[in-house]
Design an enzyme around this catalytic site. Structure first.
Site, PDB file in Angstrom:
ATOM      1  N   SER A 187      25.376  62.510 -13.207  1.00  0.00           N
ATOM      2  CA  SER A 187      25.343  61.509 -12.136  1.00  0.00           C
ATOM      3  C   SER A 187      26.212  60.285 -12.378  1.00  0.00           C
ATOM      4  O   SER A 187      26.259  59.389 -11.523  1.00  0.00           O
ATOM      5  CB  SER A 187      23.900  61.059 -11.883  1.00  0.00           C
ATOM      6  OG  SER A 187      23.190  62.055 -11.189  1.00  0.00           O
ATOM      7  N   LYS A 245      28.397  59.436  -9.492  1.00  0.00           N
ATOM      8  CA  LYS A 245      28.054  58.662  -8.286  1.00  0.00           C
ATOM      9  C   LYS A 245      28.808  57.336  -8.189  1.00  0.00           C
ATOM     10  O   LYS A 245      28.875  56.757  -7.092  1.00  0.00           O
ATOM     11  CB  LYS A 245      26.546  58.453  -8.218  1.00  0.00           C
ATOM     12  CG  LYS A 245      25.762  59.751  -7.978  1.00  0.00           C
ATOM     13  CD  LYS A 245      24.270  59.499  -7.817  1.00  0.00           C
ATOM     14  CE  LYS A 245      23.508  60.765  -7.459  1.00  0.00           C
ATOM     15  NZ  LYS A 245      23.281  61.643  -8.622  1.00  0.00           N
ATOM     16  N   LYS A 254      25.416  52.969 -14.689  1.00  0.00           N
ATOM     17  CA  LYS A 254      25.071  54.278 -14.132  1.00  0.00           C
ATOM     18  C   LYS A 254      24.628  55.205 -15.244  1.00  0.00           C
ATOM     19  O   LYS A 254      25.243  55.250 -16.314  1.00  0.00           O
ATOM     20  CB  LYS A 254      26.249  54.907 -13.381  1.00  0.00           C
ATOM     21  CG  LYS A 254      25.841  56.117 -12.559  1.00  0.00           C
ATOM     22  CD  LYS A 254      24.967  55.718 -11.386  1.00  0.00           C
ATOM     23  CE  LYS A 254      24.182  56.886 -10.801  1.00  0.00           C
ATOM     24  NZ  LYS A 254      23.020  57.280 -11.634  1.00  0.00           N
ATOM     25  N   SER A 290      19.668  57.174  -8.490  1.00  0.00           N
ATOM     26  CA  SER A 290      20.450  58.389  -8.753  1.00  0.00           C
ATOM     27  C   SER A 290      19.978  59.578  -7.922  1.00  0.00           C
ATOM     28  O   SER A 290      20.021  60.722  -8.376  1.00  0.00           O
ATOM     29  CB  SER A 290      20.420  58.748 -10.245  1.00  0.00           C
ATOM     30  OG  SER A 290      21.573  59.472 -10.607  1.00  0.00           O
TER      31      SER A 290
END
Length: 285
Positions: free
Chosen positions: A63, A66, A227, A120
């Site tokens: 992720s 993203k 992130k 997420s």
């Protein structure tokens, strides 16, 4: 209180003295333990690599993807307030992960982006891509174009969520992605928000989301970009830009498998950087 103030003043003084010198961090590597198999610590101010560990080796990035999804959405200049409907095409057919965004839920692109960056959520990221002109396929193409523009030559994207193991990058390329994402105020704001409350009016429900980064939730770090990511092939991943002694430092940790390894690595790196500057100043006197 006084003791903390004195220590903070001392650290500030040390930073200013050492900052004027070219510090060779490699002399102090023996004092640092990074348990993540792949990592990089980068000075975003000077452009120097402070520490690296298999930073050129490719890896699935889960992720962390993203952040690129967010940049492509914002670059598109699409209406962030426009409502998007969750459809079956947004359901995870790769890993079978779940989401609290029910079929038929209507959210704005900005709400979806908030949930994707903070919690997420994969369904949110998928819905963003499906609302793009040309759909998900065109969105992924735009992600790869953006990666090339940023000089991320060892990076490729296969989907906008990070569920696909073929989303591949290196720690060095992820530094470039982090630097680019840091230029977007909305990404900085959302990725470092500890909490988000979504109101799904057409379903008459309220959903509460917490940031997936423990360090953001604790609120003890000065973090500009954050992130996390996880799939089995990628391990637990973390990228963030934070401040250490008022210097912007990018940290990337890949392929971690312990529950707290990635955040523990970040804490060890910060403490190590502070100690190195103290030692370097004492040695110069």
């Amino acid at each position: 209180m006084l003791k903390n103030l004195v220590f903070a003043t001392f650290i500030f003084f040390i930073h200013n003295v050492v900052h004027a010198q070219q510090l060779d961090y490699s002399k102090y590597y023996s004092q640092l333990t990074v348990k993540s198999p792949k990592a990089i610590v980068y000075d975003a101010e000077s452009g120097d690599i402070i520490y690296q560990k298999k930073a050129n080796e490719k890896s699935s990035i889960a992720s962390l993807t993203k952040l690129m999804t967010a940049m492509v959405l914002i670059d598109s200049n699409l209406d962030l307030d426009k409502k998007v409907t969750i459809t079956k095409s947004d359901f995870d057919k790769i890993k079978g992960t779940s989401s609290r965004l029910w079929l038929g839920s209507e959210l704005s692109r900005k709400e979806l982006l908030s949930i994707a960056l903070i919690a997420s959520d994969n369904r949110a990221a998928s819905a963003i891509s499906n609302s793009y002109p040309g759909g998900k396929k065109a969105f992924v193409q735009a992600m790869n174009v953006k990666a090339k523009q940023l000089g991320m030559d060892d990076t490729s994207f296969a989907d906008p969520t990070g569920l696909d193991k073929n989303n591949i990058s290196t720690a060095i390329d992820l530094v470039k992605m982090t630097q680019a994402a840091q230029q977007y105020p909305l990404i900085r704001e959302l990725s470092t928000s500890s909490y988000y409350e979504a109101h799904i009016k057409n379903k008459k429900i309220k959903l509460n989301y917490n940031n997936t980064n423990l360090l953001v939730r604790q609120g003890l770090w000065d973090i500009d970009i954050s992130k996390t990511g996880y799939i089995r092939e990628a391990g637990k991943c973390l990228i963030m830009q934070t401040k250490v002694m008022d210097k912007p430092i990018i940290m990337v940790f890949l392929k971690s498998y312990g529950k707290y390894t990635r955040t523990a690595d970040a804490k060890r790196v910060r403490k190590w950087l502070e100690n190195v500057h103290v030692q370097a100043n004492l040695a110069s006197n």
